[in-house]
Write a protein that holds these residues in place. Structure first.
Motif: not given
Length: 317
Positions: A225-240
């Motif tokens: 509920y904290i670490t993974l949501p905090g990583l979400k923007p970075v994950i999306v950018i790297l995925l793109i």
């Protein structure tokens, strides 16, 4: 209408003025980026003129004016060639394996390293996981081939455990190649890929973890509920960004680990360009294949960015 047009012009002038003002404020950074922009222009944009070769029956000894133009003949040949569809399948499968395993293992390792409290052990794990990235694929392929040889450590362990009846020629069976390549990519790059996620984790406000701990959240709940949501923007950018390279499954590992027995599974678009284009002096076919790869990559990039935009997630542009 005239008033509305004048207002739009003023707004555009104001934005332009603000842009140049920020540009002057950051002139040092702008000047530092000039050599990189020149490099990009010279090595990335100027060579695009070479795409004209894809529409010719190119012969190196002739001048540009003397080349024979064949229109879309090279593309028609490409899309009617069974070998092209085979290497396209291999490229997409290997890229997908690399993408999924790369993301999952890097994120998992970053979270595990972040949870370690023993600083010395944490640094040792980080160093050990980073080191393979700096090994050239020539050396890495030699290590992998030795480990997976009939007398290698993998066969020895499996024989001792009774999981196989005799030594297996792992690099001689095409159906094993994709899995071996995926695990090899993970071994080589997982430590390096964790760097950006560890950096992103440090930007998360520590007070969130403290508040969650006070509320009784355990370690797994804090991660979820904290670490993974905090990583979400970075994950999306790297995925793109990675989807923009979906047809870039690599060259060195496939070329070094592949052989005649695994060619139906190991050849990808880059090896196709080398074998059927450059080695046979068919530069037009090689250019057409490379052009196809670039166009598809652009489509994936813009599609992924548009989807992220519609979902309200972070995006490149």
């Amino acid at each position: 209408m005239l008033q509305a047009g004048a207002n739009v012009s003023k707004l555009q002038a104001s934005r332009l003025s603000l842009f140049f003002k920020k540009l002057m404020q950051q002139k040092t950074l702008v000047l530092m980026s000039v050599p990189f922009l020149i490099w990009v222009f010279v090595f990335k944009y100027v060579p695009l003129w070479g795409w004209t070769i894809a529409f010719q029956k190119y012969r190196p000894a002739r001048s540009f004016a003397d080349q024979e133009w064949v229109g879309l003949a090279n593309f028609r040949f490409l899309f009617n060639d069974d070998a092209f569809y085979r290497v396209l399948r291999n490229t997409l499968v290997m890229s997908s394996i690399k993408l999924v395993l790369g993301f999952v293992t890097a994120i998992a390792l970053a979270i595990l390293l972040n949870e370690l409290r023993h600083l010395v052990f944490k640094r040792v794990v980080q160093t050990v996981s980073y080191l393979p990235h700096f090994i050239s694929w020539v050396v890495a392929a030699s290590i992998i081939s030795t480990v997976l040889s009939p007398e290698g450590i993998v066969n020895i362990i499996l024989l001792k455990l009774g999981l196989i009846e005799g030594p297996v020629l792992w690099l001689g069976k095409g159906e094993y190649f994709w899995g071996i390549l995926g695990m090899s990519e993970v071994w080589k790059d997982v430590g390096w890929n964790t760097i950006v996620y560890l950096a992103a984790i440090t930007t998360i406000d520590p007070s969130q973890y403290e508040a969650a701990e006070i509320d009784g959240a355990n370690r797994l709940q804090r991660i979820a509920y904290i670490t993974l949501p905090g990583l979400k923007p970075v994950i999306v950018i790297l995925l793109i960004m990675n989807l923009g390279h979906i047809l870039e499954s690599g060259f060195e590992p496939q070329y070094l680990l592949g052989n005649g027995m695994t060619v139906d599974f190991s050849d990808n678009l880059d090896i196709f360009v080398l074998k059927y284009g450059l080695n046979m002096n068919n530069y037009s076919l090689a250019t057409a294949a490379g052009m196809f790869k670039t166009v598809v990559s652009f489509i994936f990039l813009f599609a992924a960015n548009s989807i992220a935009k519609k979902l309200g997630e972070s995006r490149l542009f």
